[in-house]
Motif scaffolding. Structure first.
Motif, short mmCIF file in Angstrom:
data_model
loop_
_atom_site.label_atom_id
_atom_site.label_comp_id
_atom_site.label_asym_id
_atom_site.label_seq_id
_atom_site.Cartn_x
_atom_site.Cartn_y
_atom_site.Cartn_z
N ASP A 27 0.83 -1.20 0.00
CA ASP A 27 0.00 0.00 0.00
C ASP A 27 0.87 1.25 0.00
O ASP A 27 1.95 1.28 0.60
CB ASP A 27 -0.91 0.01 1.24
N ASN A 28 0.37 2.31 -0.64
CA ASN A 28 1.01 3.62 -0.64
C ASN A 28 2.48 3.53 -1.02
O ASN A 28 3.38 3.95 -0.28
CB ASN A 28 0.86 4.31 0.72
N VAL A 29 2.72 3.00 -2.20
CA VAL A 29 4.08 2.78 -2.71
C VAL A 29 4.59 4.03 -3.40
O VAL A 29 3.88 4.68 -4.18
CB VAL A 29 4.10 1.60 -3.70
N LYS A 51 3.01 9.05 -8.67
CA LYS A 51 4.00 9.38 -9.68
C LYS A 51 5.28 8.59 -9.45
O LYS A 51 5.68 8.33 -8.31
CB LYS A 51 4.33 10.88 -9.63
N SER A 52 5.91 8.21 -10.56
CA SER A 52 7.18 7.50 -10.49
C SER A 52 8.30 8.46 -10.90
O SER A 52 8.14 9.26 -11.83
CB SER A 52 7.16 6.29 -11.43
N TYR A 53 9.43 8.35 -10.20
CA TYR A 53 10.53 9.28 -10.43
C TYR A 53 11.79 8.52 -10.86
O TYR A 53 12.07 7.43 -10.35
CB TYR A 53 10.82 10.08 -9.16
N ALA A 73 9.44 9.79 -0.93
CA ALA A 73 9.22 8.53 -0.23
C ALA A 73 7.85 8.50 0.46
O ALA A 73 7.43 9.49 1.05
CB ALA A 73 10.32 8.29 0.79
N LYS A 74 7.18 7.36 0.35
CA LYS A 74 5.89 7.16 1.01
C LYS A 74 6.03 5.99 2.00
O LYS A 74 7.07 5.86 2.63
CB LYS A 74 4.80 6.94 -0.02
N ASP A 75 5.02 5.16 2.14
CA ASP A 75 5.10 4.07 3.13
C ASP A 75 6.22 3.09 2.80
O ASP A 75 6.90 2.59 3.69
CB ASP A 75 3.76 3.33 3.21
#
Length: 441
Positions: A27-29, A51-53, A73-75
């Motif tokens: 979750d929340n990737v 969004k992918s970076y 960065a997220k989870d």
């Protein structure tokens, strides 16, 4: 914070399929892609909704890579590697490879290994990747294209001889292969049943991947503050509007580039050169890369849109075009079958499509002017410039091996050429492009 890198023993090993599958399990990737590729980040965003970076040391520098990774960065951060784990611009270990990035960010690496045609030798392969650079944290292995029975056989050998955990497998199933795209021509939103494919992939990996163990090995050091390299430029162009060409013909943009433009104060206004009848009311136009050759007939027939671009150009509007965007701004595009589509006719040359990659203009480049490096980027195109009627190129592209050629046409307030640029290491080029904006104040 949590994060890990998916790396392969080679290209074509299934990194993209496994990466998307693992992204669907958590979750929340926050998704990332090593290198300059535009296609895979689009699939990452489709799967995660985030969004992918890109993480690219050549085009962004160490500070830029660290900033982008920690800022977004997220989870849990999942980074898809590029090529083989240690493959980069040369044979050194600090060569912009996936391994190099993993060391810079202290990321544990999960190695994708193919299960075909091996037995105990698979342990030797994994051990070689582990020992090649002991600074790389090779934390686990996923075996691709293998049955459950063979996975257990390989797992026994790998864990006996390498002390590397096996984290699961992907069964041999052609319906799971989401990366069989001809040269990346198909983008995420062009695959009608992609949602169903991802759902199927997720349902399979839920049974074959040890998600709990992956979560355990994903603990990484948390960096609380990384300074943005461009704080001194905040709101420099506040209130100005920039039109971004966004449709199936033009879709290749680095998210960090667009966010930098917003940080500078620009209001981003998307528009479609395929569908819209005229450009929006803006101060600047940005045509990114993509596939204008595939949509050349629709683009050519949209005369009112082209005329609005020409009028904008003649009225000293600022225009920037990269690769596909550059092709659209030329006189026209000649297809492999000999057919010809007229484009904007702002840059006086023709583009001729070829059936193979222009290897002489492929790869990382530095942008040079008057002996100074003012940008970093890359070239990748299946076309060549033909019949240059007015040559206004004033920059040099230089490969890491020293090979040079002229690039980027400059007419009035326009700059356009084949290079794709990342602004993190091209801020001087960006300033040069935007200096005309100062004249409008």
């Amino acid at each position: 914070m949590k994060g890990f890198m998916i790396a392969g023993v080679s290209s074509g090993i299934g990194k993209t399929t496994v990466s998307m599958g693992l992204m669907s399990l958590f979750d929340n990737v926050s998704p990332f892609k090593v290198g300059p590729d535009y296609i895979d980040p689009g699939f990452h965003q489709f799967v995660t909704g985030n969004k992918s970076y890109n993480l690219d040391l050549f085009m962004m520098g160490e500070d830029g890579v660290k900033y982008s990774f920690y800022k977004h960065a997220k989870d849990i951060s999942i980074v898809e590697g590029v090529m083989g784990l240690y493959d980069g611009i040369d044979h050194s270990l600090d060569n912009n490879s996936s391994a190099h990035i993993s060391r810079l960010l202290n990321l544990p690496v999960i190695l994708i290994v193919d299960g075909g045609g091996k037995s105990t030798s698979i342990a030797a392969q994994v051990l070689g990747y582990k020992m090649f650079d002991k600074r790389v944290n090779l934390a686990g292995v996923i075996i691709n294209r293998v049955s459950e029975k063979m996975y257990e056989h390989y797992k026994e050998a790998i864990e006996k001889f390498t002390d590397v955990k096996c984290l699961g497998y992907v069964p041999e199933d052609k319906t799971l292969n989401l990366s069989s795209r001809h040269l990346g021509l198909l983008q995420a939103d062009e695959i009608g049943d992609l949602k169903e494919k991802i759902h199927h992939l997720k349902s399979v990996l839920e049974k074959t991947i040890d998600k709990e163990e992956i979560s355990k090995i994903s603990e990484i050091a948390d960096v609380k503050s990384i300074k943005y390299p461009f704080e001194h430029l905040k709101d420099k162009y506040k209130g100005y509007k920039i039109g971004i060409a966004r449709d199936n013909a033009f879709s290749f943009y680095y998210n960090d580039n667009l966010e930098l433009l917003e940080y500078l104060g620009f209001i981003i206004v998307p528009f479609s050169p395929i569908k819209d009848k005229k450009i929006p009311e803006v101060d600047m136009l940005y045509f990114g890369g993509g596939y204008p050759e595939i949509y050349s007939e629709q683009l050519s027939k949209n005369k009112s849109l082209i005329n609005s671009i020409i009028k904008f150009y003649k009225n000293n509007g600022i225009i920037f075009g990269e690769c596909g965007g550059f092709m659209f701004l030329t006189d026209g595009i000649k297809q492999l079958d000999g057919s010809y589509s007229q484009m904007c006719q702002i840059i006086n040359c023709n583009i001729e499509m070829r059936n193979r990659l222009d290897i002489s203009r492929f790869g990382y480049i530095s942008i040079e002017k008057n002996g100074n490096i003012i940008g970093r980027g890359h070239e990748f195109h299946y076309s060549k410039i033909e019949n240059v009627y007015k040559d206004t190129r004033e920059y040099n592209a230089e490969k890491p091996n020293g090979k040079k050629w002229t690039c980027i046409f400059s007419n009035k307030n326009l700059k356009a050429g084949y290079p794709h640029l990342h602004f993190f290491k091209s801020i001087e080029f960006l300033k040069e492009l935007l200096e005309k904006m100062e004249d409008k104040k």
